[in-house]
Design an enzyme around this catalytic site. Structure first.
Site, PDB file in Angstrom:
ATOM      1  N   ARG A  16       0.813  -1.278   0.165  1.00 46.50           N
ATOM      2  CA  ARG A  16       0.023   0.019  -0.023  1.00 46.50           C
ATOM      3  C   ARG A  16       0.869   1.263   0.082  1.00 46.50           C
ATOM      4  NH1 ARG A  16      -3.754  -0.645   4.982  1.00 46.50           N
ATOM      5  NH2 ARG A  16      -2.036  -1.911   5.524  1.00 46.50           N
ATOM      6  N   GLU A  17       1.788   1.094  -0.835  1.00 44.45           N
ATOM      7  CA  GLU A  17       2.776   2.331  -0.793  1.00 44.45           C
ATOM      8  C   GLU A  17       2.315   3.834  -1.315  1.00 44.45           C
ATOM      9  OE1 GLU A  17       3.180  -0.576  -2.075  1.00 44.45           O
ATOM     10  OE2 GLU A  17       5.321  -1.418  -1.430  1.00 44.45           O
ATOM     11  N   LYS A  19      -0.937   4.535  -1.043  1.00 46.56           N
ATOM     12  CA  LYS A  19      -1.720   5.028   0.095  1.00 46.56           C
ATOM     13  C   LYS A  19      -1.006   5.926   1.184  1.00 46.56           C
ATOM     14  CE  LYS A  19      -3.944   3.184   4.283  1.00 46.56           C
ATOM     15  NZ  LYS A  19      -5.396   4.052   4.323  1.00 46.56           N
ATOM     16  N   LYS A 116     -20.436   4.183  -6.215  1.00 45.56           N
ATOM     17  CA  LYS A 116     -19.864   2.731  -6.586  1.00 45.56           C
ATOM     18  C   LYS A 116     -19.862   2.644  -8.171  1.00 45.56           C
ATOM     19  CE  LYS A 116     -20.590   0.706  -2.486  1.00 45.56           C
ATOM     20  NZ  LYS A 116     -20.234  -0.118  -1.607  1.00 45.56           N
ATOM     21  N   GLY A 437     -26.518   1.605  17.013  1.00 47.28           N
ATOM     22  CA  GLY A 437     -25.532   0.248  17.714  1.00 47.28           C
ATOM     23  C   GLY A 437     -24.067   0.795  18.177  1.00 47.28           C
ATOM     24  N   SER A 438     -23.473   1.493  17.177  1.00 45.85           N
ATOM     25  CA  SER A 438     -22.259   1.785  17.658  1.00 45.85           C
ATOM     26  C   SER A 438     -21.894   3.106  18.289  1.00 45.85           C
ATOM     27  CB  SER A 438     -21.149   1.794  16.535  1.00 45.85           C
ATOM     28  OG  SER A 438     -21.289   2.621  15.428  1.00 45.85           O
ATOM     29  N   CYS A 521      -8.353   1.399   1.406  1.00 48.67           N
ATOM     30  CA  CYS A 521      -8.547  -0.276   1.050  1.00 48.67           C
ATOM     31  C   CYS A 521      -9.255  -0.828   1.867  1.00 48.67           C
ATOM     32  CB  CYS A 521      -7.042  -0.652   1.121  1.00 48.67           C
ATOM     33  SG  CYS A 521      -5.979   0.167   0.003  1.00 48.67           S
ATOM     34  N   GLU A 610     -26.975  -2.546  -2.384  1.00 42.72           N
ATOM     35  CA  GLU A 610     -26.106  -2.700  -3.462  1.00 42.72           C
ATOM     36  C   GLU A 610     -25.930  -3.808  -3.945  1.00 42.72           C
ATOM     37  OE1 GLU A 610     -22.752  -1.550  -0.653  1.00 42.72           O
ATOM     38  OE2 GLU A 610     -21.636  -3.150  -1.334  1.00 42.72           O
ATOM     39  N   HIS A 699     -22.310  11.738   9.704  1.00 46.68           N
ATOM     40  CA  HIS A 699     -20.815  11.890   8.702  1.00 46.68           C
ATOM     41  C   HIS A 699     -20.110  13.127   9.161  1.00 46.68           C
ATOM     42  CE1 HIS A 699     -23.437   8.998   6.612  1.00 46.68           C
ATOM     43  NE2 HIS A 699     -22.214   8.132   6.419  1.00 46.68           N
TER      44      HIS A 699
HETATM   45  N1  GLN Z   1     -24.922  -1.202  13.832  1.00 42.83           N
HETATM   46  C1  GLN Z   1     -23.677  -0.720  13.041  1.00 42.83           C
HETATM   47  C2  GLN Z   1     -23.388   0.604  13.759  1.00 42.83           C
HETATM   48  O1  GLN Z   1     -23.920   1.205  14.496  1.00 42.83           O
HETATM   49  C3  GLN Z   1     -24.402  -0.214  11.849  1.00 42.83           C
HETATM   50  C4  GLN Z   1     -23.436   0.311  10.733  1.00 42.83           C
HETATM   51  C5  GLN Z   1     -23.898   0.631   9.320  1.00 42.83           C
HETATM   52  O2  GLN Z   1     -25.101   0.859   9.045  1.00 42.83           O
HETATM   53  N2  GLN Z   1     -22.836   0.739   8.446  1.00 42.83           N
HETATM   54  O3  GLN Z   1     -21.908   0.923  13.572  1.00 42.83           O
END
Ligand code: GLN
Ligand code: ZN
Length: 765
Positions: A16-17, A19, A116, A437-438, A521, A610, A699
């Site tokens: 990955r040079e 990168k 994509k 979730g996260s 990547c 997708e 985001h």
């Molecule tokens: N449960 C995952 C999170 O909260 C969902 C991530 C996702 O939709 N890409 O990170």
């Protein structure tokens, strides 16, 4: 004699040079000269590798600093106005501003959109066109790279994206980009003439759009564009189609006045007869028999049969042997995988090994099977060993799947009845609040994970650390008044890898990197065998989190289609079968979570859309088995267990009926950037279950105000019934930091409260 060729080679570097060179250049830690040197060295190394392997016709300009479509936009002078391009040569600063946005001195511009590339996981920079769009030759990259190859003693074939595909992958012009063709073609002509003057013999024009559904106007545009190019240059023209069969575009492709045509015989193995039946005299056929999209070792005998069939019809001189697409989508070198066991390794081929396969096949075609007897035998052995391996074939999995009535997968009690049973014990208020979730994957979390992996801390210490994280996340969620809590996913490296590592039938590489976008990547898992779940994967953490609170904690799983979509998938059975096997493994987990007292379970499917095939005619079949896979993953749960799903994108129109078919009790979706417009589709389609339209964009670090989120919820209430609406962010919060997460979620809870009060006032008044 037949020739060997490839359409393109990976460019990020085997270590990955590129990168690392890019990222240090962007941070201002290294000079432009350093970056240019790394790039030149990589190109030279990749050309040498191909030559040493014995590839006859080697491509140039398949390299890119960021993306080959962006390279084309710069080459053709299609630079959106906001980048304040002077109109001369597009310089590196402008190029990277288009790729990544720029913020310094007097400039503050966002990046161009990313999308994509066909159905790959590679993201390209979407060309932007306006009604007043003009084009002008504005970089000399193709000629420069052709000359560099020449300097290295290689008479390379420059690669450009063909004019029709280039226009079709762009946006603007309300889908009528093809109308810009007359303005675009003179610039292509100029580009080809430059290559001709520089001494090129061939040019490769990539037209993967030839494998899509095209209308008559676009087909006519193909004919006229290539007629123009044909008349303007003496270069030999090589047009490539890939990622599928030509299908109903076969005639369109075969009548182009060009010298060679590439067809994909991996995705479109069945098209050879049709193409051979109509191939015009003199046209060279490049046959993509080695898979450019996957990591399996080639079945040389099967490939050779196709090549021989073509050679019998049109003669060896008119056959080129190739990979189905550019090798960009495969990892570099299997030899680097020192940790993979020899048996599994014997079934695989990465880019470097694929070069060898192409050369061997070419030799077999030219000199006869005897000339490659040893290779054929080794290939046969690998095929046979894969076919018979007990590591791949688990009869218990096959038997279990065979006994599943797929059409009946899912729940028998209807949503209305289930909802009553769920409400009876969940007691959720109107506008219930939750997250996806996260929680933030802080550097502390990542450091502990790395330390545990390298045995710098004991498993006991790591466990204690994670418990602390979960404990404080639960306490904080209770404190701010969220209704449905999550454990936070601190233990997970990645939402697919975490599950793959615990499932049978999966393998992981050390260096199997594939470019995803720009310098990024991914290292997809390899699904090589029948999938099953030896033991519970998430129960420990969900159960621990639930033990800390009286509020419901949501169990958190990645869905079968997403796991499939983000892996290298086996090629010896249909994708649907693999998806259904994964679904059964997840079903075990769902039922174990339920037994452990988890009453709400979310099965994420961010990659559901997708997976849609490129051709519309194949959509129904995909949507049927994909929805079945999802339903299979929760078949058997009690009526009063609430099933959630999550999808984070906004193009739902094509898949709407299938979303209903999933029959999740609650779906959370991305809507904040489109200001809830997306909900029009849900309300007009009469979406019957509950929905959490994301009320803020995760985001960006920006913290939205309570009013903003209340306004969005008010908009949602115009389109949906109040009882249907959940309140949550657009996606998981793993990429955010805690300060903005705390602030945003507190405000989100306040917005939900405001909505409840508003509703109560209305009812009272
Ligand atoms: N449960 C995952 C999170 O909260 C969902 C991530 C996702 O939709 N890409 O990170
Ligand atoms: Zn998401």
């Amino acid at each position: 004699m037949a020739n060997s060729t490839i359409l393109g080679y990976p460019r990020i570097g085997q270590g990955r040079e590129l990168k690392f060179a890019l990222e240090s250049y962007w941070k201002g830690q290294s000079s432009e000269a350093d970056l240019l040197k790394t790039a030149a060295d990589l190109r030279a190394a990749h050309w040498k590798l191909q030559r040493d392997a014995g590839i006859d016709a080697i491509p140039a300009n398949d390299f890119s600093f960021y993306d080959q479509v962006l390279d084309m936009s710069c080459h053709l002078g299609a630079v959106p106005q906001r980048y304040r391009w002077s109109g001369g040569t597009v310089d590196r600063a402008t190029y990277f501003a288009m790729a990544r946005g720029a913020q310094h001195d007097t400039i503050d511009v966002p990046a161009m959109e990313m999308s994509k590339w066909f159905d790959t996981n590679y993201h390209y920079i979407v060309p932007e066109f306006t009604a007043a769009q003009t084009f002008k030759l504005a970089t000399s990259k193709p000629v420069d790279e052709f000359r560099a190859a020449k300097g290295a003693g290689i008479d390379a074939r420059p690669v450009l994206i063909g004019p029709i595909t280039y226009l079709l992958v762009g946006k603007g012009q309300g889908g009528k980009n093809i109308d810009l063709l007359d303005r675009l073609l003179p610039v292509y002509v100029e580009s080809l003439q430059q290559l001709e003057q520089a001494g090129a013999t061939w040019v490769q024009l990539d037209e993967p759009a030839l494998t899509l559904d095209l209308d008559d106007a676009t087909r006519a545009a193909y004919a006229s564009a290539y007629k123009t190019l044909r008349q303007a240059t003496k270069l030999k023209i090589f047009v490539t189609s890939y990622f599928g069969a030509l299908g109903d575009n076969t005639d369109t492709a075969l009548i182009l006045p060009v010298d060679a045509l590439h067809i994909d015989l991996v995705r479109g193995a069945d098209q050879l007869d049709a193409v051979l039946a109509k191939v015009p005299a003199g046209l060279i056929l490049s046959l993509g028999v080695v898979d450019g999209r996957n990591i399996w070792r080639n079945d040389l005998d099967a490939s050779l049969k196709l090549l021989e069939q073509a050679a019998t019809k049109i003669g060896k001189d008119r056959v080129w042997v190739s990979a189905s697409s550019s090798l960009l989508h495969t990892p570099y070198d299997l030899d680097l995988e020192t940790k993979l066991d020899p048996e599994l390794k014997g079934w695989l081929a990465f880019a470097k090994q694929k070069l060898q396969e192409i050369v061997t096949l070419t030799k077999g075609l030219n000199e006869g099977r005897g000339a490659i007897a040893a290779a054929l035998e080794a290939s046969q052995k690998a095929v046979a060993s894969r076919r018979a391996s007990t590591r791949i074939h688990d009869s218990a999995v096959a038997k279990r799947l065979a006994q599943q009535p797929l059409a009946g997968a899912g729940r028998t009690t209807g949503f209305v009845e289930r909802r009553k049973l769920q409400q009876a014990h969940l007691h959720l208020p109107l506008f219930p609040t939750t997250t996806i979730g996260s929680f933030p994957q802080t550097s502390d979390v990542r450091k502990h994970r790395a330390d545990a992996k390298q045995s710098r801390i004991t498993p006991t210490d790591y466990d204690a650390f994670l418990k602390e994280q979960v404990k404080s996340a639960i306490a904080w969620q209770e404190k701010i008044g969220l209704d449905v809590l999550v454990h936070g996913e601190f233990e997970r490296n990645d939402m697919v890898e975490y599950f793959g590592e615990q499932l049978s039938g999966f393998a992981f590489t050390k260096n199997g990197w594939v470019q995803s976008y720009g310098s990024r990547c991914v290292k997809p898992p390899v699904i090589f065998g029948d999938v099953s779940r030896p033991k519970p994967m998430t129960v420990y953490w969900s159960h621990y989190a639930q033990s800390l609170t009286g509020k419901p904690v949501k169990g958190m799983l990645t869905g079968p289609v997403t796991i499939l979509q983000w892996s290298f998938v086996r090629d010896d059975q249909p994708r649907s079968v693999t998806a259904h096997q994964i679904a059964l493994a997840l079903q075990d987990e769902v039922l174990d979570l339920e037994r452990a007292g988890i009453r709400i379970i979310q099965i994420d499917e961010p990659a559901f859309r997708e997976g849609l095939p490129l051709r519309r005619s194949a959509w129904a079949e995909y949507l049927l088995w994909a929805a079945q896979a999802f339903r299979l993953s929760y078949t058997g749960v009690k009526d009063d267990t609430q099933i959630h799903t999550h999808m984070c994108y906004s193009e739902f129109n094509d898949i709407f009926d299938s979303i209903k078919d999933l029959d999740a009790d609650v779906i959370s979706i991305e809507t904040s950037r489109s200001q809830m417009e997306l909900l029009d589709a849900f309300s007009s389609a009469g979406y019957p279950n509950e929905i959490g339209p994301g009320v803020y964009d995760i985001h960006s670090p920006r913290v939205p105000s309570v009013e903003e989120m209340t306004d969005l919820l008010a908009k949602a209430s115009e389109k949906l019934e109040a009882w249907q609406i959940w309140v949550n962010p657009d996606c998981g919060l793993k990429t955010r930091d805690w300060p903005e997460t705390r602030s945003a979620l507190e405000k989100m809870v306040a917005a939900a409260l405001a909505m409840r009060q508003r509703k109560a006032r209305r009812q009272a008044g």
